[in-house]
Design a protein around this motif. Sequence first.
Motif: not given
Length: 115
Positions: A91-100, A102-108
């Motif tokens: 699985e992959i997902w991201l958390e992001s805030t404009l101007g601040i 992004t963090t991409f995550f992946y679970q294995i």
Amino acid sequence: METDRFRIQQLFQNLISNAVNHNDKKQGFGEISCEENESDYIFSIRDNGRGIDVKYQTKFFDLFQSFSDEEKSSGIGLSIVKRIITNLNVEIWLESTLGIGTTFFYQIAEESCKT
């Protein structure tokens, strides 16, 4: 099941490259981390770049989708990431805030990390 080392390397390269290439800060940074759980690992690649608007986050991994005006943004890198993730069944997902940033995550799964 064993994980394809080349694909994992390609995955990291594309996520790190994305973090570096799309950073608009004078002092950009990137951070790679891993959290080990009982049955899996969660990797994250975090940056302090421009961030990704929520309205684009569901389309972000589509082929040739680039939401940047930069010439070096082809929209291929993250679609490759998505294809690798899909083929590895993680699985992959991201958390992001404009101007601040992004963090991409992946679970294995741990069993997939045997060499």
